[in-house]
Design an enzyme around this catalytic site. Sequence first.
Site: not given
Ligand code: AMP
Length: 214
Positions: A13, A88, A127, A161, A172
């Site tokens: 994404k 989400r 990554r 990360r 996740r």
């Molecule tokens: P991502 O970079 O999209 O993988 O997000 C990293 C982390 O941020 C996730 O594992 C969640 O802990 C939090 N997070 C990001 N977007 C959301 C969302 N829309 N709802 C809830 N938690 C989020």
Amino acid sequence: MNIILLGPPGAGKGTQSAGLVERHGMRQLSTGDMLRAAVKAETPVGLEAKAVMDRGELVSDAIVSALIDDNLAAMDAQTGAIFDGYPRTAAQADDLDRILARHGRSLDHVIELEVDVDALVERITGRFSCANCGALYHDTANPPAKPGVCDTCGSTEFKRRPDDNEETVRTRMEEYRAKTAPILPGYEARGIVTRVDGMASIDDVAGAIDAILA
Ligand code: AMP
């Protein structure tokens, strides 16, 4: 044009959003990036979110929906939005409809990046990104042309990360399966979902997405 890129962690994404920003002048709205910025700046939201993110669980709907609302409010009406990592949950999907309506926007496409879940752990744990400009890389699938030097800005500093480790990745994935995948049928009923093979090359996935937007 307002689109959602949907798919489990590691589906591509972020990479595809960056391409869309470059090719089409759209704006990427990544709640993950916004939360990481809040953690780094030690804002109240960041302090609340950090432990949840480190465990790979979901931050509260109210926090992420407010971030999206604020960011959309700051955008001009002509600029298209790519929602990356949001919504989400079912509650966030409802919030998004309300937020978009308030800003005079509506959803054009939900693009689901379909991936082989077994390959995702390898994808995610490999990554990294440029610490200076944020360009995204992968140890084997997408390394910098010159090892140790960012293709985009020439920096030699890179970062990974903290939640890209195997244990957190599994949490996740489970969060995606249990809470995010169930929002797809609602979008399907509206006839706006298109599936793309997320295991194809970065360029082929980009081509498939451009064909949907054309
Ligand atoms: P991502 O970079 O999209 O993988 O997000 C990293 C982390 O941020 C996730 O594992 C969640 O802990 C939090 N997070 C990001 N977007 C959301 C969302 N829309 N709802 C809830 N938690 C989020």
